[in-house]
Structures are given as C-alpha cells and as structure tokens.
Scaffold this active site. Structure first.
Site, short mmCIF file in Angstrom:
data_model
loop_
_atom_site.label_atom_id
_atom_site.label_comp_id
_atom_site.label_asym_id
_atom_site.label_seq_id
_atom_site.Cartn_x
_atom_site.Cartn_y
_atom_site.Cartn_z
CG ASP A 132 -2.12 0.81 1.16
OD1 ASP A 132 -2.50 1.17 0.04
OD2 ASP A 132 -2.71 1.11 2.22
CG HIS A 190 -6.02 7.67 3.81
ND1 HIS A 190 -5.64 8.47 2.77
CD2 HIS A 190 -6.03 6.41 3.33
CE1 HIS A 190 -5.40 7.72 1.71
NE2 HIS A 190 -5.63 6.46 2.01
N GLY A 191 -8.19 7.59 7.78
CA GLY A 191 -8.26 7.82 9.22
C GLY A 191 -9.68 7.82 9.74
CG HIS A 222 -6.89 4.28 -1.16
ND1 HIS A 222 -5.65 4.07 -0.61
CD2 HIS A 222 -6.90 3.61 -2.33
CE1 HIS A 222 -4.94 3.31 -1.43
NE2 HIS A 222 -5.66 3.02 -2.49
#
Ligand SMILES: [Zn+2]
Length: 282
Positions: free
Chosen positions: A83, A179-180, A210
């Site tokens: 990744d 992300h997160g 993603h």
C-alpha cells in the site's frame, strides 16, 4: 491460493462487486483477515503498509515470506499488495514477495505523477508480473479541512489519459473519502455522480476506494455496485479490534480477543462489498 491483484480485480469487474483490502501490519492481522475471507468464501487483497516490508538488506523479510505462505495455503484467492509506496519501495517490496504494488505519487503535479507511476509499472510488469495500482486526485486525511479534500477529487477528464500513459492495472480515485477516523459526528458524503462519470469512461477497468473507514455502510454498498472493485479498510478494523480488547477487560488471551474484533468487522463488511461467495479455484 496466492494470485496477482490483476486476476482478483478481473473477476470483481465481471461480477460487479468489490474485494476487501484490509490493512495488515502483523501476523495476527494477516491470520484474522484470511480467516474472515475463508469463512465467507471471498477473495482477499492483503494491503500491507510500505514500512512493514521495508528492508535495507537484500532478500525477503520474514513478514513477506509469512504472508506468501499464508496466502498460498488459504482456501480462497489472496493477493498481497504493498500500500502507498514509491518506485524504490516497489522494487524492494517486490523482492519481499508482494504480488501487487501501489505507487502513490498523487501529491505530485499531474505529469510527474504519470512519470513516477509509469516507471514503476514497467518494472512491476516486465521484471516480475506484479500488478500495479496508482492514485489520481488525492485521498487526504480526515484531519484535512473539507475544502482541501474537495480540491483533491479525481478529475474525470484526466482518467483515461492517466490509465493509458501509465499502464496501471487499477486506479484509486478520490470521491469524498479520507484516510483515518473522522471526528465524532462527521461522516463523508460520496460524490456518486463523479463515480458514475468515471465508471462510464473506464468501462471494465478496476477502480479502488481508499479511506473507507467511517463511511456509512449504505454508501459503501452503493459504491461497490457502481464500479468500485477494491475497498481499502484500515482504521475501522483497528478500532473494532481494540474495542474488543477493551470490552474483554483483561479476560481471555489478548491475541485471540484482538483477532476476533478485527475479523468480525471484516465479516460484516465483505457482504456489503458483495464479494462473499465469490472465491474461485484453479
Ligand atoms: Zn490509502
């Protein structure tokens, strides 16, 4: 059964579903992910972070060898994808045994992104028959302001040119995720119109999402029926695993409790992606 990501995604495109790509950072998470996929007879893409495979020494590191061994003996098709890496990381990690690499230069200007990905795609395909994923637009982090995230959404006008110029096998697009983990009370609204426009342009070419954590399941379900063929999931799995550990309050072996928490979230999500029961044999 160890396979390339290209093979997995060809099946996913034909069947109009998405394959789970859990982020795994250690042997416990690798085993939990494979156990979830085997339970649901689903193909699986193990997403391993660049740093987990990184080595300055020649030869495969234990993590790569372990993942290959587990993938080979799994009853379902499993690909191992590095990744978010770069050219140098790809060369190194291909030697560690991955069957796919993501070359993420999405923060670079368009032409530089193409150049970096093209170079990586050439070495992945020609030297090793390894698949390659790249990102166009930029999936930011949940700590970004929404304005920054908006600015990084994938421009449909660039998509076909980018795929043709780079020679990639899968494209990660930015349609509103990050992300997160989101702050409490915040959730994304995916840009389905943008996804539909991109899918119409690319046809049978696999698209990747993603930063899926924290996105409402109905939006994930919809995206996986509209052309998303791989869903990266990290934060939600870690959260589920640690929530289980906290709930156990010291009861039971930590590794077993963590495994159950990690696995149960994946077992919940795989049918939402639509890949349950989609494993095949050679
Ligand atoms: Zn990502």
């Amino acid at each position: 059964m160890l396979v390339t990501m290209k093979e997995i995604l060809e099946h996913a495109v034909k069947g109009n579903y998405a394959v789970a790509a859990p982020n795994v950072g250690n042997s416990i998470e690798v085993n939990a992910a494979i156990a979830a996929a085997e339970e649901l007879n689903a193909p699986l893409i193990l997403d391993v972070h660049f740093e987990n495979l990184r080595s300055k020494m020649p030869g495969p590191r234990p993590m790569g060898a372990f993942m290959r061994a587990r993938a080979e003996e799994a009853s379902v098709p499993v690909a191992i994808n590095q990744d978010h890496g770069n050219f140098h990381g790809a060369v190194r990690n291909i030697q560690c045994g991955v069957t796919s690499v993501m070359c993420d230069s999405s923060m670079l200007p368009y032409e530089e992104n193409i150049a970096a990905v093209k170079k990586t795609a050439e070495i992945a395909h020609m030297a090793y028959d390894v698949s390659i994923e790249a990102e166009l637009g930029h999936v930011g982090h949940t700590v970004d302001t929404s304005e920054q995230t908006q600015a990084g959404l994938t421009d449909p006008d660039q998509v076909l040119h980018f795929i043709q110029e780079t020679g990639i096998d899968a494209l990660a697009i930015a349609i509103g995720t990050a992300h997160g983990l989101y702050p409490k009370g915040v959730e994304p609204n995916l840009d389905f119109e943008r996804l539909a426009t991109i899918k119409k342009l690319v046809g049978d070419f696999p698209l990747v999402l993603h930063g899926s954590s924290g996105t409402p399941n109905d939006q994930i379900y919809k995206a996986c029926r509209m052309g998303i063929n791989k869903v990266n999931i990290a934060s939600d799995l870690g959260k589920s695993a640690w929530d289980a550990v906290l709930a156990a309050n010291g009861q039971g072996p930590l590794a077993v409790v963590y495994t159950e928490g990690f696995k149960s979230k994946l077992v919940e999500m795989i049918p939402i992606y639509g890949s349950d029961g989609k494993a095949w044999k050679r």
